[in-house]
Enzyme design. Structure first.
Site, PDB file in Angstrom:
ATOM      1  N   ARG A 100       0.812  -1.214   0.000  1.00 31.68           N
ATOM      2  CA  ARG A 100       0.000   0.000   0.000  1.00 31.68           C
ATOM      3  C   ARG A 100       0.852   1.275   0.000  1.00 31.68           C
ATOM      4  NH1 ARG A 100      -5.223   0.361   3.000  1.00 31.68           N
ATOM      5  NH2 ARG A 100      -4.965  -1.872   2.938  1.00 31.68           N
ATOM      6  N   THR A 101       1.763   1.396   0.951  1.00 32.51           N
ATOM      7  CA  THR A 101       2.538   2.638   1.078  1.00 32.51           C
ATOM      8  C   THR A 101       3.477   2.811  -0.109  1.00 32.51           C
ATOM      9  OG1 THR A 101       2.409   2.419   3.476  1.00 32.51           O
ATOM     10  CG2 THR A 101       4.038   3.947   2.637  1.00 32.51           C
ATOM     11  N   LYS A 128      23.444  -8.954   0.661  1.00 32.62           N
ATOM     12  CA  LYS A 128      24.831  -9.406   0.479  1.00 32.62           C
ATOM     13  C   LYS A 128      25.733  -8.779   1.534  1.00 32.62           C
ATOM     14  CE  LYS A 128      23.856  -9.383  -4.405  1.00 32.62           C
ATOM     15  NZ  LYS A 128      23.717  -8.257  -5.316  1.00 32.62           N
ATOM     16  N   ARG A 150      11.521   2.922   4.095  1.00 35.82           N
ATOM     17  CA  ARG A 150      10.853   2.141   5.146  1.00 35.82           C
ATOM     18  C   ARG A 150      11.858   1.148   5.699  1.00 35.82           C
ATOM     19  NH1 ARG A 150       4.998  -0.561   5.422  1.00 35.82           N
ATOM     20  NH2 ARG A 150       4.592   1.646   5.752  1.00 35.82           N
ATOM     21  N   HIS A 178       5.403   7.182  11.347  1.00 34.73           N
ATOM     22  CA  HIS A 178       4.963   6.973   9.962  1.00 34.73           C
ATOM     23  C   HIS A 178       4.244   8.273   9.580  1.00 34.73           C
ATOM     24  CE1 HIS A 178       3.553   5.267   6.352  1.00 34.73           C
ATOM     25  NE2 HIS A 178       2.968   4.163   6.785  1.00 34.73           N
TER      26      HIS A 178
END
Ligand code: MLT
Length: 354
Positions: A100-101, A128, A150, A178
């Protein structure tokens, strides 16, 4: 003793804190450098990054909401493609799953004409062994203009903001903040109620793990809403009262007379041990159904940031009730808010009328 109190007694918050899940940051020993409150930069220059709602001033929030409102109208008119960000590169750097975001930022960037690149953890070199700081130097070499981050660690976007040339937008960091979610929630409320000031907003459920709750508390208290947090003692840190909210452990009392009922997802992936006895038990005491909602104002708005656990924190009949639920509108406003944030960070606050 009810199960929730027993669970609280079995697993005191201190144990959650000891495991490092409670405090905002493993990366930062002090508050992340948001837009410094009261500084010359805040008041006279466009903000460089959007890292948190904490520290933002009412006029900054109002300006972002006003700009987002005009983007919401523009999006509804269908005239969405603009070239405000033409030639600019937006990288969506997601170390945690999100559909969604990420999609919302992608759409917002594309609607403003940016080149949008999605980097997820599975395709990045983090797997890695590359450190966050190496990632920052790689991003600098790519001349990225806007970086949406995020991360499952609180403070990671703030650390990157110190190291990259791009404007950084926090798209959710651990249990910290957020900010664009809080802005889109505020925009949705303001569209229905015409204001934020004086409204009683009940934020219900897993406050302990919720960055959405924290950003909303900062935004709403800054804009003079009256904020309550409602949930079992295991999921409400008592220290949250210091943010200017009232704490309730009973849904009926917490929802009494509320203008807005904001439900939170039960964040099992962040829980250490049994903070919640069972989904069924949780729903019985803290899930939003018509009977509990009847304690709020008759026209109270029902909100949820998504993704929803239907039948756990919210009943489908309430979530899908077009008279009460504004959950779909929250998603729509998410794109408008992110366009406003990208616009503001890329060219300076208030200079671009859509
Ligand atoms: C988040 O990223 O925090 C979401 O938007 C809300 C959730 O995951 O419950």
């Amino acid at each position: 003793m009810p199960d929730y109190e027993r669970a609280a007694a079995d697993r005191p918050l201190a144990s959650v804190r000891r495991q490092g899940r409670f405090h905002p940051s493993r990366f930062c020993s002090k508050r992340p450098p948001v837009i410094a409150a009261g500084s010359r930069e805040t008041l006279h220059q466009p903000p460089r990054h959007l890292l948190a709602m904490e520290g933002m001033h009412p006029p900054q929030i109002a300006a972002l909401l006003d700009l987002a409102e005009s983007y919401a109208l523009l999006n509804r008119s269908g005239k969405t493609k603009r070239d405000l960000l033409r030639g600019q590169t937006l990288i969506n750097l997601f170390f945690e799953d999100s559909t969604r975001t990420r999609t919302s930022f992608e759409l917002a960037g594309k609607r403003l004409g940016a080149d949008v690149i999605n980097m997820s953890v599975s395709t990045s070199s983090v797997n890695k062994g590359e450190t966050l700081l190496d990632t920052a130097s790689t991003l600098n070499a790519m001349n990225c203009d806007l970086l949406v981050v995020r991360h499952d660690q609180s403070g990671a976007p703030a650390l990157l903001a110190q190291k990259v040339d791009a404007a950084v937008i926090n798209a959710g960091d651990g249990t910290h903040e957020h900010p664009t979610q809080a802005l889109l929630d505020a925009l949705t409320i303001r569209r229905h109620r015409g204001r934020l000031e004086g409204l009683v907003v009940a934020i219900c459920g897993d406050v302990l793990h919720s960055r959405v709750a924290r950003s909303n508390i900062h935004l709403l208290t800054t804009m003079n809403s009256r904020v309550r947090v409602v949930g079992p003692p295991t999921l409400i840190p008592s220290s949250i009262a210091a943010l200017g909210v009232e704490i309730f452990h009973d849904m009926r009392a917490g929802l009494a007379g509320a203008d807005v009922v904001m439900m939170l997802r039960l964040q099992r992936e962040r829980m250490v041990g049994g903070l919640v006895p069972s989904a069924r038990e949780y729903f019985r005491f803290f899930g939003l159904d018509a009977a509990k909602l009847a304690n709020a104002k008759p026209d109270a708005l029902v909100m949820h940031p998504g993704p929803m656990n239907r039948g756990v924190e919210i009943d489908s009949a309430v979530a899908d009730d077009p008279q009460r639920s504004v959950i779909r509108e929250q998603v729509e406003m998410g794109v408008a808010v992110r366009m406003a944030v990208l616009d503001t960070l890329s060219r300076g606050h208030g200079r671009n009328e859509p």
